[in-house]
Write an enzyme that holds these catalytic residues in place. Structure first.
Site, PDB file in Angstrom:
ATOM      1  N   CYS A 115       0.821  -1.222   0.000  1.00 55.69           N
ATOM      2  CA  CYS A 115       0.000   0.000   0.000  1.00 55.69           C
ATOM      3  C   CYS A 115       0.850   1.265   0.000  1.00 55.69           C
ATOM      4  O   CYS A 115       0.330   2.361  -0.191  1.00 55.69           O
ATOM      5  CB  CYS A 115      -0.936   0.013   1.196  1.00 55.69           C
ATOM      6  SG  CYS A 115      -2.044  -1.376   1.174  1.00 55.69           S
ATOM      7  N   HIS A 257      -2.928   6.809   4.269  1.00 50.60           N
ATOM      8  CA  HIS A 257      -3.437   5.619   3.582  1.00 50.60           C
ATOM      9  C   HIS A 257      -4.790   5.238   4.186  1.00 50.60           C
ATOM     10  O   HIS A 257      -4.969   5.251   5.403  1.00 50.60           O
ATOM     11  CB  HIS A 257      -2.428   4.478   3.752  1.00 50.60           C
ATOM     12  CG  HIS A 257      -2.917   3.177   3.218  1.00 50.60           C
ATOM     13  ND1 HIS A 257      -3.583   3.064   2.014  1.00 50.60           N
ATOM     14  CD2 HIS A 257      -2.857   1.909   3.729  1.00 50.60           C
ATOM     15  CE1 HIS A 257      -3.901   1.805   1.803  1.00 50.60           C
ATOM     16  NE2 HIS A 257      -3.473   1.083   2.835  1.00 50.60           N
ATOM     17  N   ASN A 287     -10.281   0.075   1.062  1.00 52.55           N
ATOM     18  CA  ASN A 287      -8.823   0.113   0.953  1.00 52.55           C
ATOM     19  C   ASN A 287      -8.425  -0.291  -0.465  1.00 52.55           C
ATOM     20  O   ASN A 287      -8.494  -1.464  -0.818  1.00 52.55           O
ATOM     21  CB  ASN A 287      -8.206  -0.837   1.991  1.00 52.55           C
ATOM     22  CG  ASN A 287      -6.686  -0.866   1.919  1.00 52.55           C
ATOM     23  OD1 ASN A 287      -6.075  -0.268   1.027  1.00 52.55           O
ATOM     24  ND2 ASN A 287      -6.061  -1.580   2.846  1.00 52.55           N
TER      25      ASN A 287
END
Ligand code: ACO
Length: 330
Positions: A115, A257, A287
């Site tokens: 990520c 994030h 996500n």
């Protein structure tokens, strides 16, 4: 050696049209809208169709970034794509994107940092621009994690969505206030087993057994990742502030994030930043791994929240474990 400053001159995003809500997930798994909302902050996410691959989403996001930047695709001399769900193990999604955009000979490669992929990719591009190796860089975060999700595992299946975000980065005049000021990258491979797609590589090549045993999907120790995420993202922000003699009040926007709203709130609290300055898009997209940050950045610029001259921190963590942040003035 740094000869030039680099700045972001255009952003774009693309998400698939199919929406999967928490209520849809209730029909598929032993879960509830209430659990997902209170534990993660997610309400819905976008799911790619059978025919869509990473380069397709990356292409649409890139076209928008190119248009916003007012450049031509053929001006691009560097393409860096942060992804852990590429079209193929090889060739790279960056090369496929180059072909789709019809960009002539250029440098193109993918980068795997979970990520944190976009933060790593943008930091690498900044180095190319600052040394004069690249004049116009395209940086993309793209992910189709729903194709490597175990749809029978409620611990992970509710978390991920698909999407792409792109930015165009160029060198800037020294008089320009817009610039990438600093970045921080970090990795700790001792935690590599916490977040992993076990099969499909040279350690565990694809066999009938790996497919039958569901080894080609994301496996995660959510609790451990959670704690490390809060710690590493807070540290990265603190380091960027300290190194640049800034107090948190000087920051106009923080884009963390988007893995879990509770993680985002915990970082906000530790940094003592005004919650109004923390950008959250998790309820809409879930996500989307390396694309959460460029998607949130594009949303915030197009909705006029982030304006010219604003001071912004982007910060992320992900598989590896990796983490990192970028401080820039838009
Ligand atoms: N619906 C209902 N119940 C669930 C679900 C679900 N979808 N998922 C788990 N549960 C249950 C568990 O089985 C457990 O039940 P038990 O107490 O009977 O055993 C209970 O809920 C609590 O589970 P926890 O794992 O303790 O829940 P937690 O509050 O830690 O939330 C979560 C889990 C959301 C995964 C959290 O740990 C998290 O967000 N971790 C970080 C994840 C992350 O950031 N990943 C990054 C990946 S990005 C990348 O690099 C690819």
């Amino acid at each position: 050696m740094s000869l030039y400053d680099a700045k972001i001159i255009g952003t774009g995003k693309h998400v698939p049209s199919r929406v999967l809500t928490n209520f849809d997930l209730e029909q598929m798994l032993d879960t509830s809208d209430e659990w997902i909302t209170t534990r993660t902050g997610m309400k819905e996410r976008r799911i790619a169709s059978e025919n869509e691959a990473a380069s397709d989403l990356a292409y649409e996001a890139s076209l928008r970034a190119i248009k916003a930047a007012g450049i031509r695709a053929r001006d691009i001399d560097l393409i860096v794509v942060g992804t852990i769900s590429p079209d193929y193990p090889f060739p790279s999604t960056a090369c496929l994107l180059q072909k789709k955009l019809d960009v002539p000979d250029c440098i193109a490669f993918d980068l795997s940092a979970g990520c944190t992929g976009f933060i790593y990719a943008a930091s690498v591009a900044q180095q190319f621009v600052s040394t004069g190796k690249s004049k116009v860089a395209l940086v993309v975060g793209v992910e189709i994690l729903t194709k490597i999700t175990n749809w029978e595992d409620r611990n992970t299946a509710v978390l991920f969505g698909d999407g792409a975000g792109a930015v165009i980065m160029t060198r800037t005049e020294s008089s320009d206030i817009s610039k990438i000021i600093d970045f921080d990258l970090s990795a700790d491979g001792t935690y590599s087993d916490l977040l992993i797609q076990p099969a499909g590589g040279s350690r565990m090549p694809a066999t009938v057994e790996t497919v039958q045993n569901n080894k080609h999907v994301v496996e995660m120790d959510g609790n451990k990742v959670y704690k490390l995420a809060v710690k590493s993202m807070t540290q990265s922000c603190e380091l960027l502030l300290k190194r640049n003699n800034l107090k948190i009040n000087a920051i106009d926007w923080l884009i963390p994030h988007q893995a879990n709203l509770r993680i985002i709130e915990a970082i906000g609290k530790r940094l003592a930043i005004d919650p109004e300055k923390v950008i959250v898009t998790i309820e809409k997209y879930g996500n989307t791994s390396s694309s959460t940050i460029p998607i949130a950045l594009d949303d915030s610029i197009r909705s006029n929240r982030i304006r010219k001259g604003d001071l912004v921190i982007l910060v992320s963590f992900g598989a590896g474990l990796t983490s990192g942040g970028i401080l820039f003035r838009y």
